[in-house]
Design a protein around this motif. Structure first.
Motif, PDB file in Angstrom:
ATOM      1  N   GLU A 169       0.823  -1.203   0.000  1.00  0.00           N
ATOM      2  CA  GLU A 169       0.000   0.000   0.000  1.00  0.00           C
ATOM      3  C   GLU A 169       0.866   1.265   0.000  1.00  0.00           C
ATOM      4  OE1 GLU A 169      -3.323  -0.441   2.770  1.00  0.00           O
ATOM      5  OE2 GLU A 169      -2.998   1.696   3.197  1.00  0.00           O
ATOM      6  N   GLN A 170       1.957   1.206   0.779  1.00  0.00           N
ATOM      7  CA  GLN A 170       2.729   2.416   1.062  1.00  0.00           C
ATOM      8  C   GLN A 170       4.040   2.487   0.287  1.00  0.00           C
ATOM      9  OE1 GLN A 170       1.285   4.488   3.185  1.00  0.00           O
ATOM     10  NE2 GLN A 170       2.956   5.989   2.955  1.00  0.00           N
ATOM     11  N   GLY A 171       4.509   1.376  -0.240  1.00  0.00           N
ATOM     12  CA  GLY A 171       5.806   1.340  -0.939  1.00  0.00           C
ATOM     13  C   GLY A 171       6.907   0.783  -0.054  1.00  0.00           C
ATOM     14  N   ALA A 172       6.785   1.023   1.266  1.00  0.00           N
ATOM     15  CA  ALA A 172       7.810   0.497   2.195  1.00  0.00           C
ATOM     16  C   ALA A 172       7.201   0.365   3.581  1.00  0.00           C
ATOM     17  CB  ALA A 172       9.015   1.425   2.257  1.00  0.00           C
ATOM     18  N   ALA A 173       7.678  -0.636   4.320  1.00  0.00           N
ATOM     19  CA  ALA A 173       7.190  -0.838   5.691  1.00  0.00           C
ATOM     20  C   ALA A 173       8.276  -1.537   6.488  1.00  0.00           C
ATOM     21  CB  ALA A 173       5.918  -1.703   5.687  1.00  0.00           C
ATOM     22  N   GLY A 174       8.316  -1.266   7.792  1.00  0.00           N
ATOM     23  CA  GLY A 174       9.359  -1.915   8.609  1.00  0.00           C
ATOM     24  C   GLY A 174       8.894  -2.126  10.030  1.00  0.00           C
ATOM     25  N   ALA A 175       9.499  -3.135  10.655  1.00  0.00           N
ATOM     26  CA  ALA A 175       9.161  -3.442  12.049  1.00  0.00           C
ATOM     27  C   ALA A 175       9.986  -2.549  12.978  1.00  0.00           C
ATOM     28  CB  ALA A 175       9.460  -4.907  12.329  1.00  0.00           C
ATOM     29  N   ILE A 176       9.367  -2.146  14.061  1.00  0.00           N
ATOM     30  CA  ILE A 176      10.087  -1.342  15.057  1.00  0.00           C
ATOM     31  C   ILE A 176       9.866  -1.912  16.452  1.00  0.00           C
ATOM     32  CG2 ILE A 176      10.128   0.888  13.860  1.00  0.00           C
ATOM     33  CD1 ILE A 176       7.574   1.595  15.544  1.00  0.00           C
ATOM     34  N   ARG A 177      10.749  -1.523  17.372  1.00  0.00           N
ATOM     35  CA  ARG A 177      10.621  -1.874  18.794  1.00  0.00           C
ATOM     36  C   ARG A 177      10.956  -0.640  19.623  1.00  0.00           C
ATOM     37  NH1 ARG A 177       8.139  -5.266  21.222  1.00  0.00           N
ATOM     38  NH2 ARG A 177       9.657  -5.339  22.899  1.00  0.00           N
ATOM     39  N   PRO A 178      10.416  -0.553  20.834  1.00  0.00           N
ATOM     40  CA  PRO A 178      10.817   0.573  21.688  1.00  0.00           C
ATOM     41  C   PRO A 178      12.303   0.469  22.018  1.00  0.00           C
ATOM     42  CG  PRO A 178       8.974  -0.684  22.643  1.00  0.00           C
ATOM     43  CD  PRO A 178       9.463  -1.463  21.471  1.00  0.00           C
ATOM     44  N   LEU A 179      12.946   1.600  22.245  1.00  0.00           N
ATOM     45  CA  LEU A 179      14.370   1.564  22.629  1.00  0.00           C
ATOM     46  C   LEU A 179      14.497   1.057  24.059  1.00  0.00           C
ATOM     47  CD1 LEU A 179      15.738   4.976  21.307  1.00  0.00           C
ATOM     48  CD2 LEU A 179      16.214   2.700  20.412  1.00  0.00           C
ATOM     49  N   VAL A 180      15.522   0.272  24.320  1.00  0.00           N
ATOM     50  CA  VAL A 180      15.733  -0.173  25.705  1.00  0.00           C
ATOM     51  C   VAL A 180      16.750   0.729  26.419  1.00  0.00           C
ATOM     52  CG1 VAL A 180      15.081  -2.584  25.483  1.00  0.00           C
ATOM     53  CG2 VAL A 180      17.409  -1.915  24.931  1.00  0.00           C
ATOM     54  N   SER A 181      17.580   1.432  25.638  1.00  0.00           N
ATOM     55  CA  SER A 181      18.528   2.371  26.254  1.00  0.00           C
ATOM     56  C   SER A 181      18.372   3.718  25.560  1.00  0.00           C
ATOM     57  CB  SER A 181      19.968   1.907  26.057  1.00  0.00           C
ATOM     58  OG  SER A 181      20.140   0.617  26.565  1.00  0.00           O
ATOM     59  N   THR A 182      18.760   4.765  26.259  1.00  0.00           N
ATOM     60  CA  THR A 182      18.713   6.105  25.657  1.00  0.00           C
ATOM     61  C   THR A 182      19.872   6.241  24.666  1.00  0.00           C
ATOM     62  OG1 THR A 182      17.747   6.950  27.678  1.00  0.00           O
ATOM     63  CG2 THR A 182      18.775   8.574  26.223  1.00  0.00           C
ATOM     64  N   VAL A 183      19.617   6.920  23.540  1.00  0.00           N
ATOM     65  CA  VAL A 183      20.682   7.133  22.547  1.00  0.00           C
ATOM     66  C   VAL A 183      21.307   8.505  22.805  1.00  0.00           C
ATOM     67  CG1 VAL A 183      21.194   7.372  20.085  1.00  0.00           C
ATOM     68  CG2 VAL A 183      19.473   5.714  20.849  1.00  0.00           C
ATOM     69  N   ILE A 184      22.630   8.525  22.883  1.00  0.00           N
ATOM     70  CA  ILE A 184      23.305   9.796  23.119  1.00  0.00           C
ATOM     71  C   ILE A 184      24.339  10.050  22.034  1.00  0.00           C
ATOM     72  CG2 ILE A 184      23.007   9.785  25.656  1.00  0.00           C
ATOM     73  CD1 ILE A 184      25.866   8.740  25.883  1.00  0.00           C
ATOM     74  N   ALA A 185      24.635  11.337  21.824  1.00  0.00           N
ATOM     75  CA  ALA A 185      25.709  11.684  20.881  1.00  0.00           C
ATOM     76  C   ALA A 185      26.922  12.097  21.698  1.00  0.00           C
ATOM     77  CB  ALA A 185      25.248  12.821  19.984  1.00  0.00           C
ATOM     78  N   THR A 186      28.101  11.699  21.229  1.00  0.00           N
ATOM     79  CA  THR A 186      29.324  12.040  21.973  1.00  0.00           C
ATOM     80  C   THR A 186      30.154  13.058  21.186  1.00  0.00           C
ATOM     81  OG1 THR A 186      30.474  10.192  20.941  1.00  0.00           O
ATOM     82  CG2 THR A 186      29.469   9.757  23.069  1.00  0.00           C
ATOM     83  N   THR A 187      30.930  13.803  21.895  1.00  0.00           N
ATOM     84  CA  THR A 187      31.864  14.716  21.221  1.00  0.00           C
ATOM     85  C   THR A 187      33.081  13.899  20.791  1.00  0.00           C
ATOM     86  OG1 THR A 187      33.094  15.196  23.225  1.00  0.00           O
ATOM     87  CG2 THR A 187      31.187  16.618  22.763  1.00  0.00           C
ATOM     88  N   SER A 188      33.899  14.495  19.918  1.00  0.00           N
ATOM     89  CA  SER A 188      35.088  13.751  19.455  1.00  0.00           C
ATOM     90  C   SER A 188      36.051  13.471  20.612  1.00  0.00           C
ATOM     91  CB  SER A 188      35.791  14.510  18.329  1.00  0.00           C
ATOM     92  OG  SER A 188      35.998  15.833  18.760  1.00  0.00           O
ATOM     93  N   GLU A 189      35.908  14.249  21.700  1.00  0.00           N
ATOM     94  CA  GLU A 189      36.798  14.006  22.861  1.00  0.00           C
ATOM     95  C   GLU A 189      36.216  12.962  23.810  1.00  0.00           C
ATOM     96  OE1 GLU A 189      35.732  17.351  22.299  1.00  0.00           O
ATOM     97  OE2 GLU A 189      37.415  17.635  20.940  1.00  0.00           O
ATOM     98  N   GLY A 190      35.055  12.439  23.481  1.00  0.00           N
ATOM     99  CA  GLY A 190      34.472  11.387  24.316  1.00  0.00           C
ATOM    100  C   GLY A 190      33.597  11.907  25.441  1.00  0.00           C
ATOM    101  N   TYR A 191      33.060  13.146  25.289  1.00  0.00           N
ATOM    102  CA  TYR A 191      32.119  13.671  26.285  1.00  0.00           C
ATOM    103  C   TYR A 191      30.712  13.654  25.717  1.00  0.00           C
ATOM    104  CZ  TYR A 191      36.230  15.291  28.751  1.00  0.00           C
ATOM    105  OH  TYR A 191      37.424  15.333  29.406  1.00  0.00           O
TER     106      TYR A 191
END
Ligand SMILES: Nc1ccn([C@@H]2O[C@H](COP(=O)(O)OP(=O)(O)OP(=O)(O)O)[C@@H](O)[C@H]2O)c(=O)n1
Ligand SMILES: O=C(CO)[C@H](O)[C@H](O)COP(=O)(O)O
Length: 451
Positions: free
Chosen positions: A181-203
């Motif tokens: 119907e839509q052209g594309a579809a995918g399965a998803i799940r809730p995240l179990v951990s929070t996603v964070i972005a890090t700086t290049s220095e590791g902070y």
């Protein structure tokens, strides 16, 4: 990446996984791809009152090396109960009548192994094609192969990692319908951990609001035209570093995928511990029920009824039948576990008959079947071993059965008028029976245990 060139048998056997107890997930599919295979169908198949009236094919990328498991054998070829993981995943799709064909993408050096697996486990809808150096390249090869063959091009292509063996028909149906119907579809799940972005220095740079995001899982579905166009237009960088087919459909075809929440069992086997968890789920699924054959004798029926109650408390369901004749022959096709009760009989003729029936039904191709011979001896018998079956006799029978992938075990118990003793024996019988069925231990095959 580890360099290897093992023989098919080595690959199947060099990864015995030590099982410990694993917690069971209540949200599991009824059967992880372990139903008998149905014949391939083409279109208009009924499912829960709905129909799929377009052609659906599947691409299973299986061309990786499984580096993160730390094993020599790529995880898709690791064996569970004598059968490689890839075969379980194939069967999960093969048993869906409205799926017309399955392309499995494997590394060139594993093409012979894959052919061997297809033959040995009697897969019918499968064709293997060579993979590429990355997952996207492998999937792209699989999609291209769908256009090369003699069969009609599918309307919808379902893509599913070969290392996610527990996928059920209901979710596949939802993905296929939404993709069409839509052209594309995918399965998803809730995240179990929070996603964070890090700086290049590791902070910590910033963190994402977890409730807004989802983990993208498999299966994913696309119309053939969308996925072909996505792979035609995508860049070398996408092929090399990309991890998401839905993203390609959005970026190169402007197709916003419909997202469908799937069950937790969609998880991908990635680390060694995931292999042990997969084996645990497979074993648990095979040990939910058994069929007790009483031969019609009153004492055997009484014992079977008592056993039925006791194993019920251990979370296993037993059906009690007199024999495997007439309508009861259906059990030969649906059950993985059989318990033959013999009363006051010191010979194995009844269990031999069950073994012959099982062999004729050709049921042990995909999984080992368990047969337990329960010998109920009379209370007047001084020693069960003295008048009963010679251990060597059952061992010989069990050794022959093992060649045919049937695991035969024996348990003896004695009748007694002492109610308390009898109850204890039945409870022990239930515990031993359930442990033998759950563990399917080859080491205990042919043993005559005491309840
Ligand atoms: N060149 C590749 C790499 C991966 N895959 C497949 O893509 C699926 C998901 O990938 P992943 O879990 O990353 O598998 P591997 O690449 O084998 O694992 P690892 O990253 O640990 O090496 C697997 O079925 C894998 O076989 C593939 O077909 N071709
Ligand atoms: O979930 C997925 C797609 O959305 C894939 O399974 C995942 O991206 C595979 O990645 P990797 O090969 O790095 O494990």
């Amino acid at each position: 990446m580890t360099c290897r060139d093992p023989s098919p048998t080595q690959l199947m056997e060099d990864n015995h996984i030590n099982m410990q107890s694993h917690s069971c997930d209540p949200d599991r599919p009824a059967h992880p791809g372990i139903f008998p295979t149905r014949e391939a169908g083409k279109s208009n198949h009924q499912l829960a009152g709905s129909s799929v009236d377009f052609l659906v094919s599947v691409v299973l990328p299986a061309g990786g090396t499984g580096e993160r498991t730390g094993l020599q054998t790529p995880k898709q070829f690791c064996s569970f109960l004598g059968r490689p993981l890839i075969s379980y995943t194939i069967q999960a799709f093969e048993r869906v009548s409205w799926i017309q064909s399955i392309v499995v993408v494997v590394a060139k050096e594993n093409m012979d192994l894959m052919t061997d697996i297809v033959q040995r486990f009697q897969h019918k809808k499968v064709r293997a094609v060579p993979g590429g150096s990355t997952r996207h390249r492998s999937i792209c090869n699989g999609v291209r192969a769908l256009g090369d063959g003699e069969e009609e091009r599918p309307k919808v292509v379902i893509i599913h990692d070969a290392v996610r063996p527990f996928v059920d028909e209901d979710l596949l149906y939802k993905i296929a319908m939404a993709a069409e119907e839509q052209g594309a579809a995918g399965a998803i799940r809730p995240l179990v951990s929070t996603v964070i972005a890090t700086t290049s220095e590791g902070y910590l740079d910033h963190s994402l609001e977890r409730a807004k995001y989802r983990a993208s899982e498999m299966p994913q579905g696309f119309t053939y035209d969308v996925i072909c166009q996505a792979y035609q237009k995508c860049s070398e960088s996408d092929f090399e570093f990309g991890t998401e087919c839905l993203h390609l459909a959005l970026q190169y075809c402007g197709t916003n995928a419909k997202l469908i929440q799937g069950p937790p069992t969609l998880w991908k086997v990635t680390y060694k511990r995931d292999l042990a968890a997969a084996e645990s789920i497979i074993k648990e699924t095979l040990s939910r029920s058994a069929c007790v054959i009483t031969g019609g004798s009153e004492q055997a029926v009484t014992l079977a009824d008592a056993l039925q109650k006791a194993v019920g408390a251990l979370d296993m369901k037993l059906d009690v039948i007199p024999d495997l004749m007439g309508e009861n022959a259906g059990y030969l096709l649906k059950e993985w576990n059989f318990i033959q009760v013999s009363v006051n009989r010191s010979c194995l003729s009844e269990v031999e008959a069950v073994l012959t029936d099982l062999q004729a039904a050709n049921r042990a191709v995909l999984h080992p079947l368990v047969v337990i011979w329960v010998h109920l001896s009379g209370s007047d018998e001084l020693s069960v071993s003295g008048r009963g079956v010679e251990p060597a006799t059952i061992m010989d029978l069990a050794s022959a059965a093992k060649f045919r992938n049937i695991l035969l075990y024996g348990i003896q118990l004695r009748q007694t008028k002492d109610a308390e003793r009898w109850e204890r024996s039945v409870l022990r019988l239930a515990e031993i029976t359930s442990a033998l069925i759950r563990e399917r231990s080859p080491a205990l095959v042919g043993q005559l245990l005491q309840a």
